[in-house]
Design an enzyme around this catalytic site. Sequence first.
Site, short mmCIF file in Angstrom:
data_model
loop_
_atom_site.label_atom_id
_atom_site.label_comp_id
_atom_site.label_asym_id
_atom_site.label_seq_id
_atom_site.Cartn_x
_atom_site.Cartn_y
_atom_site.Cartn_z
CD GLN A 124 7.83 -0.83 -6.30
OE1 GLN A 124 8.41 0.25 -6.33
NE2 GLN A 124 6.68 -1.02 -6.92
CG ASN A 125 3.81 -3.46 -1.14
OD1 ASN A 125 4.23 -2.39 -1.55
ND2 ASN A 125 2.65 -3.95 -1.49
CB VAL A 126 8.63 -3.53 3.71
CG1 VAL A 126 9.62 -3.00 2.69
CG2 VAL A 126 7.79 -2.37 4.27
CG ASP A 127 2.73 -5.31 3.16
OD1 ASP A 127 2.95 -6.37 2.54
OD2 ASP A 127 2.03 -4.39 2.69
CG HIS A 177 11.86 -1.55 -2.01
ND1 HIS A 177 10.91 -0.64 -2.43
CD2 HIS A 177 12.79 -1.58 -2.99
CE1 HIS A 177 11.26 -0.15 -3.61
NE2 HIS A 177 12.40 -0.70 -3.97
CE1 TYR A 227 11.06 1.98 7.42
CE2 TYR A 227 12.30 3.81 8.30
CZ TYR A 227 11.84 3.09 7.22
OH TYR A 227 12.15 3.49 5.95
N GLY A 242 -0.77 -1.27 -8.31
CA GLY A 242 -0.68 -0.42 -7.12
C GLY A 242 0.68 0.21 -6.91
CB THR A 243 3.82 0.42 -8.14
OG1 THR A 243 5.00 1.24 -8.12
CG2 THR A 243 3.74 -0.31 -9.46
CB CYS A 277 24.27 -5.28 16.80
SG CYS A 277 24.84 -6.87 16.19
P1 OAD Z 1 3.38 4.75 -4.09
O1 OAD Z 1 2.79 5.18 -2.79
O2 OAD Z 1 4.37 5.63 -4.74
O3 OAD Z 1 2.21 4.50 -5.13
C1 OAD Z 1 1.03 3.86 -4.74
C2 OAD Z 1 0.18 3.66 -5.97
O4 OAD Z 1 -0.91 2.85 -5.60
C3 OAD Z 1 -0.39 4.92 -6.59
O5 OAD Z 1 -0.19 4.91 -7.99
C4 OAD Z 1 -1.87 4.86 -6.24
O6 OAD Z 1 -2.70 5.46 -7.24
C5 OAD Z 1 -2.08 3.36 -6.20
N1 OAD Z 1 -3.21 2.91 -5.37
C6 OAD Z 1 -3.77 3.50 -4.31
N2 OAD Z 1 -4.78 2.76 -3.82
C7 OAD Z 1 -4.85 1.65 -4.59
C8 OAD Z 1 -5.69 0.49 -4.59
N3 OAD Z 1 -6.65 0.32 -3.69
N4 OAD Z 1 -5.48 -0.44 -5.55
C9 OAD Z 1 -4.51 -0.28 -6.48
N5 OAD Z 1 -3.69 0.79 -6.52
C10 OAD Z 1 -3.85 1.74 -5.59
O7 OAD Z 1 3.95 3.28 -3.82
P2 OAD Z 1 5.10 2.49 -4.56
O8 OAD Z 1 5.02 2.71 -6.03
O9 OAD Z 1 5.03 1.11 -4.04
O10 OAD Z 1 10.46 2.74 -1.16
O11 OAD Z 1 6.38 3.20 -4.01
C11 OAD Z 1 7.62 2.67 -4.37
C12 OAD Z 1 8.61 2.89 -3.27
O12 OAD Z 1 8.66 4.27 -2.92
C13 OAD Z 1 8.29 2.21 -1.96
O13 OAD Z 1 8.67 0.85 -1.93
C14 OAD Z 1 9.07 3.02 -0.98
C15 OAD Z 1 8.69 4.40 -1.48
O14 OAD Z 1 9.51 5.43 -1.14
C16 OAD Z 1 11.32 2.93 -0.17
O15 OAD Z 1 10.98 3.25 0.94
C17 OAD Z 1 12.72 2.65 -0.57
#
Ligand code: OAD
Length: 250
Positions: free
Chosen positions: A106-109, A124, A72, A192-193, A152
Amino acid sequence: MSQETLEFSPVLLKKLRSSQTITILTGAGMSAESGIPTFRGSQDSLWENYRPQDLATPQAFRNNPKLVWEWYAWRRQKVEQAGPNAGHYALVELAQKVPGLTIVTQNVDSLHQLAGSQNVIELHGNIRHYKCFDQSHVIDVLPETDEVPPRCPLCGSYIRPAVVWFGEKLPEANLLAAYDASVAADLFFVIGTASMVEPAASLARIALEHGADVVFVNPDPDAMSGPPEFQLQGGVTTILPALIKAAWPK
Ligand code: OAD
């Protein structure tokens, strides 16, 4: 949408201009063009190279707190080196054009917030924040120590990143707010998910069931569904600024 010319469907543009309430679900792809790796979808993706069960579960932290802490720390460094991209800024501009806009991420950034977005629900957690493992005491400043992870100051348990790991509950108030925003949406964006992780993955369906149109932004056609004119294939820095310009030409 035609890819070459970035022409958008008139139906979509009209809907965008007339929506009272827009809700936007974002995932790792939102920040990919800021230089932050996604979890799935390319060879450099995190879960192509690491096993989530070794790094992103409470059990993993119990088994090897140092490994998880350092992974992390590496990701946090990447996040701290990154800044918002043109897609993040386009969503700030969009919020100025519609009466109500909520981003559920869902982003942590923190990149939405750093771009200037106001109404952001984090599902998240946040990789820049810390809490302790046993009692979730909020840790504002890391204690100075050579111990990895640090402990802690209140209860002595290890400090961990304040993110949601697999097998953990999402922050309840945030999840409820995300449901409400999905139910209320006239237009719901899925940006982007990969829509592989619940409960975030179900929000688009909830929005659809409550009358929203659902628009996808993703370079991967397999990550999108629904009417073709609402599937915007491409990266956020290309699609989102162009979409707003098309809907509100100066
Ligand atoms: P993913 O990494 O699963 O999916 C990323 C998506 O972004 C994919 O569908 C890509 O095709 C798309 N992508 C890539 N580049 C892009 C761009 N320039 N513009 C738009 N889309 C693009 O990410 P999440 O769906 O966010 O959770 O993942 C969900 C969760 O799974 C995260 O929050 C994390 C992970 O495990 C935990 O850690 C609990």
